[in-house]
Scaffold this motif. Structure first.
Motif, PDB file in Angstrom:
ATOM      1  N   ARG A 166       0.834  -1.211   0.000  1.00 23.40           N
ATOM      2  CA  ARG A 166       0.000   0.000   0.000  1.00 23.40           C
ATOM      3  C   ARG A 166       0.863   1.252   0.000  1.00 23.40           C
ATOM      4  NH1 ARG A 166      -3.487  -3.060   3.622  1.00 23.40           N
ATOM      5  NH2 ARG A 166      -2.409  -2.131   5.408  1.00 23.40           N
ATOM      6  N   VAL A 208       2.101   1.806  -3.508  1.00 20.82           N
ATOM      7  CA  VAL A 208       1.068   2.376  -4.387  1.00 20.82           C
ATOM      8  C   VAL A 208       0.908   3.871  -4.132  1.00 20.82           C
ATOM      9  CG1 VAL A 208      -1.397   2.347  -4.912  1.00 20.82           C
ATOM     10  CG2 VAL A 208      -0.150   0.192  -4.667  1.00 20.82           C
ATOM     11  N   ARG A 218       3.894   5.724  -5.570  1.00 27.24           N
ATOM     12  CA  ARG A 218       3.849   5.810  -7.031  1.00 27.24           C
ATOM     13  C   ARG A 218       2.799   6.819  -7.474  1.00 27.24           C
ATOM     14  NH1 ARG A 218       4.187   0.899  -7.708  1.00 27.24           N
ATOM     15  NH2 ARG A 218       6.400   0.786  -8.259  1.00 27.24           N
TER      16      ARG A 218
END
Length: 270
Positions: free
Chosen positions: A126, A129, A132
């Protein structure tokens, strides 16, 4: 050289290449580098050549003293080559989390330290993510690499390999009812030749990684007297440590696959 060629013909290739040749290299480095050159003359190849020539006078043929020195070097290398597997077995036991009773306090401290540093792969994913999405590609890549290395469950062993082996044992016990530690010998005798060969190769890779760790410690110790040996031992330590993790993971994957195939090939109960 003729002696080495004769040894190679008479000794199995695996033992000769993986144990005797590294042992000969270690003895030469310890005697020439640590015992003759030292830190001050660490790169003096001429001095090293003179010292070796003095120990093995070859002018006019091999003398009695030279032959005795050569025999002592070979016997020392053989003794080292026989000792390394024993030390590697101890390293393998420590890596698998089977620590002796007198190291239990240290094992508990290491386990608690690993628990404090542990983060679940899902949480790391998580974070990757989110990184990113925020445009931090480098941080996201670092988190992805960390997630790949992270233990899937909370650590219960002082080592990563120990946790991986416990996870494989638990998986085999839950999915097939197989007690891997207790039924390992029967498993080897019961599976087909291809599965037995795969298990043997995976176990041999784990043993080789443990032996590489032993060599790294040995060369690093010689580095106290000749620093290039210490540098080489440190590099070997880093490489062999990663190889040990890969070997432990490969051994567990192989054992899990063999157990699953054995269960699939077993006839259903009447």
């Amino acid at each position: 050289m003729a002696l080495l060629l004769e040894l190679q013909r008479r000794i199995p290739d695996g033992w000769f290449l993986r144990r005797l040749l590294p042992a000969l290299l270690f003895v030469v480095v310890a005697v020439v580098g640590g015992g003759q050159l030292g830190h001050r003359d660490w790169a003096d190849l001429g001095l090293a050549r003179d010292r070796i020539a003095g120990a093995l006078p070859l002018n006019g043929g091999l003398t009695a003293d030279g032959a005795a020195t050569l025999v002592l070097v070979v016997l020392t290398a053989v003794a080292v080559a026989l000792t390394v597997p024993l030390a590697a077995d101890a390293v393998g036991a420590l890596s698998a989390g089977a620590w002796p009773w007198w190291l239990t306090p240290l094992a508990r401290r290491l386990t608690r330290w690993r628990v404090r540093r542990w983060t679940s792969p899902r949480e790391i994913g998580r974070d990757a993510v989110r990184a990113r999405a925020a445009g931090h590609e480098l941080r996201a890549a670092r988190l992805d690499a960390r997630r790949a290395r992270a233990a899937p469950v909370r650590p219960t062993s002082p080592t990563w390999s120990g946790d991986r082996i416990r996870a494989a044992e638990q998986s085999a016990r839950v999915q097939t009812g197989t007690d891997l530690p207790g039924e390992w010998t029967r498993l080897l005798l019961d599976v087909p030749d291809a599965s037995r060969a795969a298990l043997g190769e995976a176990r041999d890779a784990y043993q080789a990684a443990c032996e590489a760790l032993v060599w790294s410690v040995a060369f690093t110790t010689v580095g106290l007297w000749w620093w290039p040996a210490g540098l080489g031992g440190t590099v070997l330590w880093l490489v062999s440590w990663r190889a040990l993790r890969r070997a432990a993971d490969g051994l567990c994957h192989t054992a899990e696959a063999v157990v699953a195939l054995r269960r699939a090939a077993s006839p259903p109960p009447a």
